[in-house]
Design an enzyme around this catalytic site. Structure first.
Site, PDB file in Angstrom:
ATOM      1  N   LYS A 199     -15.298  27.758 -31.434  1.00  0.00           N
ATOM      2  CA  LYS A 199     -15.764  27.299 -30.120  1.00  0.00           C
ATOM      3  C   LYS A 199     -15.003  27.864 -28.940  1.00  0.00           C
ATOM      4  O   LYS A 199     -13.798  28.084 -28.982  1.00  0.00           O
ATOM      5  CB  LYS A 199     -15.683  25.774 -30.057  1.00  0.00           C
ATOM      6  CG  LYS A 199     -16.635  25.088 -31.001  1.00  0.00           C
ATOM      7  CD  LYS A 199     -18.016  24.981 -30.438  1.00  0.00           C
ATOM      8  CE  LYS A 199     -18.123  23.681 -29.658  1.00  0.00           C
ATOM      9  NZ  LYS A 199     -19.405  23.604 -28.991  1.00  0.00           N
TER      10      LYS A 199
ATOM     11  N   SER B 209     -11.983  23.992 -29.641  1.00  0.00           N
ATOM     12  CA  SER B 209     -12.254  22.739 -30.332  1.00  0.00           C
ATOM     13  C   SER B 209     -11.186  22.523 -31.394  1.00  0.00           C
ATOM     14  O   SER B 209     -10.727  23.476 -32.022  1.00  0.00           O
ATOM     15  CB  SER B 209     -13.628  22.808 -30.997  1.00  0.00           C
ATOM     16  OG  SER B 209     -13.699  21.914 -32.089  1.00  0.00           O
TER      17      SER B 209
ATOM     18  N   ASN C  65      -2.958  -2.203  13.282  1.00  0.00           N
ATOM     19  CA  ASN C  65      -4.415  -2.008  13.207  1.00  0.00           C
ATOM     20  C   ASN C  65      -4.855  -0.709  13.872  1.00  0.00           C
ATOM     21  O   ASN C  65      -5.709   0.009  13.354  1.00  0.00           O
ATOM     22  CB  ASN C  65      -5.152  -3.198  13.851  1.00  0.00           C
ATOM     23  CG  ASN C  65      -4.858  -4.491  13.122  1.00  0.00           C
ATOM     24  OD1 ASN C  65      -4.208  -4.475  12.075  1.00  0.00           O
ATOM     25  ND2 ASN C  65      -5.318  -5.604  13.671  1.00  0.00           N
TER      26      ASN C  65
ATOM     27  N   THR D 156     -37.750  27.927 -12.839  1.00  0.00           N
ATOM     28  CA  THR D 156     -38.139  26.642 -12.264  1.00  0.00           C
ATOM     29  C   THR D 156     -38.434  25.762 -13.471  1.00  0.00           C
ATOM     30  O   THR D 156     -38.889  26.266 -14.508  1.00  0.00           O
ATOM     31  CB  THR D 156     -39.403  26.744 -11.370  1.00  0.00           C
ATOM     32  OG1 THR D 156     -40.489  27.163 -12.197  1.00  0.00           O
ATOM     33  CG2 THR D 156     -39.222  27.750 -10.241  1.00  0.00           C
ATOM     34  N   HIS D 157     -38.160  24.511 -13.373  1.00  0.00           N
ATOM     35  CA  HIS D 157     -38.316  23.588 -14.519  1.00  0.00           C
ATOM     36  C   HIS D 157     -37.533  24.081 -15.734  1.00  0.00           C
ATOM     37  O   HIS D 157     -37.889  23.758 -16.866  1.00  0.00           O
ATOM     38  CB  HIS D 157     -39.786  23.414 -14.906  1.00  0.00           C
ATOM     39  CG  HIS D 157     -40.681  23.117 -13.743  1.00  0.00           C
ATOM     40  ND1 HIS D 157     -40.994  21.838 -13.351  1.00  0.00           N
ATOM     41  CD2 HIS D 157     -41.300  23.943 -12.859  1.00  0.00           C
ATOM     42  CE1 HIS D 157     -41.794  21.881 -12.289  1.00  0.00           C
ATOM     43  NE2 HIS D 157     -41.977  23.158 -11.963  1.00  0.00           N
TER      44      HIS D 157
ATOM     45  N   GLU E 225     -17.436  21.833 -16.873  1.00  0.00           N
ATOM     46  CA  GLU E 225     -17.950  20.504 -17.220  1.00  0.00           C
ATOM     47  C   GLU E 225     -17.225  19.419 -16.425  1.00  0.00           C
ATOM     48  O   GLU E 225     -17.832  18.441 -15.981  1.00  0.00           O
ATOM     49  CB  GLU E 225     -17.800  20.255 -18.721  1.00  0.00           C
ATOM     50  CG  GLU E 225     -18.727  21.118 -19.550  1.00  0.00           C
ATOM     51  CD  GLU E 225     -18.434  21.013 -21.035  1.00  0.00           C
ATOM     52  OE1 GLU E 225     -19.309  20.551 -21.769  1.00  0.00           O
ATOM     53  OE2 GLU E 225     -17.322  21.383 -21.459  1.00  0.00           O
TER      54      GLU E 225
ATOM     55  N   GLN F 138      -7.786  -1.652   4.037  1.00  0.00           N
ATOM     56  CA  GLN F 138      -6.714  -0.909   3.372  1.00  0.00           C
ATOM     57  C   GLN F 138      -7.273  -0.132   2.168  1.00  0.00           C
ATOM     58  O   GLN F 138      -6.722   0.880   1.754  1.00  0.00           O
ATOM     59  CB  GLN F 138      -5.636  -1.899   2.924  1.00  0.00           C
ATOM     60  CG  GLN F 138      -4.532  -1.318   2.092  1.00  0.00           C
ATOM     61  CD  GLN F 138      -3.360  -2.292   1.976  1.00  0.00           C
ATOM     62  OE1 GLN F 138      -2.784  -2.679   2.988  1.00  0.00           O
ATOM     63  NE2 GLN F 138      -3.038  -2.710   0.770  1.00  0.00           N
TER      64      GLN F 138
ATOM     65  N   SER G  39       0.823  -1.222   0.000  1.00  0.00           N
ATOM     66  CA  SER G  39       0.000   0.000   0.000  1.00  0.00           C
ATOM     67  C   SER G  39       0.852   1.264   0.000  1.00  0.00           C
ATOM     68  O   SER G  39       0.320   2.373   0.032  1.00  0.00           O
ATOM     69  CB  SER G  39      -0.927   0.011   1.222  1.00  0.00           C
ATOM     70  OG  SER G  39      -0.173  -0.136   2.410  1.00  0.00           O
TER      71      SER G  39
ATOM     72  N   LYS H 299      -8.352   3.892   1.547  1.00  0.00           N
ATOM     73  CA  LYS H 299      -7.480   5.055   1.395  1.00  0.00           C
ATOM     74  C   LYS H 299      -7.495   5.683   0.010  1.00  0.00           C
ATOM     75  O   LYS H 299      -7.585   6.901  -0.115  1.00  0.00           O
ATOM     76  CB  LYS H 299      -6.045   4.686   1.789  1.00  0.00           C
ATOM     77  CG  LYS H 299      -5.906   4.602   3.277  1.00  0.00           C
ATOM     78  CD  LYS H 299      -4.624   3.984   3.713  1.00  0.00           C
ATOM     79  CE  LYS H 299      -4.832   3.246   5.005  1.00  0.00           C
ATOM     80  NZ  LYS H 299      -5.812   2.129   4.923  1.00  0.00           N
TER      81      LYS H 299
HETATM   82  N1  ARG Z   1      -2.011  -1.181   5.118  1.00  0.00           N
HETATM   83  C1  ARG Z   1      -2.910  -1.576   6.166  1.00  0.00           C
HETATM   84  C2  ARG Z   1      -4.193  -0.759   6.041  1.00  0.00           C
HETATM   85  O1  ARG Z   1      -4.175   0.195   5.369  1.00  0.00           O
HETATM   86  C3  ARG Z   1      -2.293  -1.333   7.473  1.00  0.00           C
HETATM   87  C4  ARG Z   1      -2.726  -2.255   8.543  1.00  0.00           C
HETATM   88  C5  ARG Z   1      -2.242  -3.639   8.305  1.00  0.00           C
HETATM   89  N2  ARG Z   1      -2.576  -4.492   9.376  1.00  0.00           N
HETATM   90  C6  ARG Z   1      -2.458  -5.798   9.303  1.00  0.00           C
HETATM   91  N3  ARG Z   1      -2.783  -6.486  10.322  1.00  0.00           N
HETATM   92  N4  ARG Z   1      -2.074  -6.387   8.201  1.00  0.00           N
HETATM   93  O2  ARG Z   1      -5.214  -1.090   6.607  1.00  0.00           O
END
Ligand code: ARG
Length: 459
Positions: free
Chosen positions: A284, A278, A111, A156-157, A291, A323, A24, A326
């Protein structure tokens, strides 16, 4: 692969494909600053609680501070072979201060560490988004004030409805943005809970001080249940929901501006610097920025959906699926940030086509409600007044005439209560200034509303 935080129990090394698939670092490197700051607070706490000797705590803290300085100066090198940001920081620290670095992870799991990092990220980013939303608010407010006497036909509309002050219309945008700020604030509150010390999921028997860590990191609250703390991503959903609604608002504002800048409406001009041309049609001038704001709104909705769907079937507590919160989170934040920036530029340079507005405001149908209200004040029931004006409008339209061309006798065929001052109603300024009740569009009201809004967005 670089040294793993969990490698020793493993019977054989993980395969290269598993390493790549689980990695990650390419996106969670955005959390580096929070990971280090969280680790500094944690290391200080371990020393203070005598879980590790004070000199060791100090050594770890000073190593982490050096990493932080490197990060700020841009000289921190991410190791893309190390699984995640936590491993990156841990390994860098070990390289710098040696074996004592291993004590940092005492009474901590990735965690609780990862959710701490994301919570810190959310709090920071919400502050900066809030600032940007407010800047846009100021920009719109200035635009409203600069055009305080400008009247537009509102729809409106998508059919011409009634005239309002442009400033009144723009104040509607500002109301939307104020609610967005409140939703962002709510998301900040739900992020403002310190989860560290929940460890893997059960908490710890080591004598840590979670409140000390919370205080060090500026958290308002400490999480109350270790299982919940490592499972909870509601704060991510809260932020994404706030961003989705904000993006819907930005998209609707964009759509207004796109429409108004078409040849058909032609009431505003978007600056050339924010439009594109364009490749085939030389004439244009397209509002592509607007947009894309409208289009990006869909992307942000998909970011919220991705996290909702990821979470919906997950058993408590931590699962690696999490994970995947993110990338959507970062994506939504970064896109919204750009949208807000572009919008500020757009509002800086909008030009109003006054001649076109004058032409549009000559449309008498915009004043039909004013005539209805006039008849009501003359004693007609609402239904009778509506019917009367309906017949009047039909008649003039059918005969290719205008109300202003009728004389009073012709008007009285529709209702005997008409008198000459009805003709005064066929005027945008009169119409606007008749709307005097709280929240309506009269200039007096709007000036007050602008003042009130000014106090909210600041000078
Ligand atoms: N990259 C993990 C996440 O974003 C971090 C936590 C990983 N924990 C584990 N027990 N493998 O959630």
């Amino acid at each position: 692969m670089t040294k793993k935080l969990w490698g020793s129990r493993f019977k054989k090394p993980t395969s290269a494909i598993a390493d790549r698939f689980t990695s990650s670092i390419s996106f969670d490197k955005r959390l580096a600053i929070y990971d280090i700051k969280g680790s500094i607070a944690h290391a200080k706490m371990l020393g203070k609680c005598k879980i590790i000797p004070s000199p060791e705590s100090k050594k770890i803290v000073s190593g982490l501070e050096k990493l932080l300085a490197k990060l700020h100066s841009g000289s921190f090198k991410f190791d893309y072979n190390a699984e995640d940001i936590h491993t990156n920081i841990q390994n860098c620290l070990a390289k710098m201060i040696g074996l004592v670095a291993d004590k940092l992870h005492t009474a901590r799991s990735r965690n609780d560490q990862v959710t701490l990092d994301v919570r810190m990220y959310c709090k920071d980013i919400i502050d900066s988004l809030n600032y940007e939303v407010n800047l846009l608010g100021k920009q719109i407010l200035n635009f409203a004030k600069q055009n305080i006497d400008c009247i537009i036909p509102a729809y409106t509309h998508l059919q011409p409805a009634q005239p309002v002050l442009l400033a009144h219309y723009l104040l509607a945008y500002l109301q939307m943005l104020e609610r967005d700020k409140a939703r962002l604030q709510f998301a900040r509150e739900s992020s403002d809970v310190m989860p560290l010390g929940s460890c893997a999921l059960a908490g710890t028997g080591l004598p840590i001080d979670r409140f000390f860590v919370a205080k060090q990191l500026g958290f308002k609250k400490v999480s109350e249940n270790s299982v919940d703390a490592v499972s909870d991503r509601d704060f991510v959903l809260d932020l994404l929901s706030a961003l989705v609604i904000l993006s819907v608002h930005l998209s609707r504002i964009a759509e207004d501006l796109i429409l108004w800048s078409t040849k058909e409406f032609d009431i505003i001009d978007i600056d050339w610097s924010l439009c594109t041309g364009s490749s085939i049609m030389p004439h244009k001038k397209n509002p592509d920025c607007l947009e894309l704001i409208r289009g990006t709104c869909g992307k942000i909705q998909s970011d919220l959906s991705a996290v909702l769907i990821m979470l919906k079937g997950l058993p408590l507590s931590y699962n690696r699926d999490m994970q995947l919160d993110k990338e959507p989170l970062f994506d939504a934040v970064e896109r919204i940030d750009q949208m807000l920036e572009v919008f500020q530029e757009i509002f800086k340079a909008i030009k109003i086509n006054q001649a076109k507005l004058k032409e549009k405001l000559a449309d008498e149908s915009l004043y039909s409600v004013d005539i209805v209200e006039y008849l009501i004040t003359k004693g007609l029931s609402y239904r009778k007044a509506h019917d009367t004006v309906g017949k009047l409008v039909k008649d003039v339209l059918d005969n290719g005439k205008q109300i202003k061309d009728l004389n009073i006798d012709e008007l009285r065929k529709f209702s005997p209560v008409f008198d000459n001052n009805v003709f005064d109603l066929l005027d945008a300024q009169v119409s606007v200034n008749r709307k005097t009740t709280f929240g309506s569009t009269s200039k007096k009201n709007v000036l007050l509303a602008l003042k009130k809004m000014q106090a909210k967005v600041g000078a």
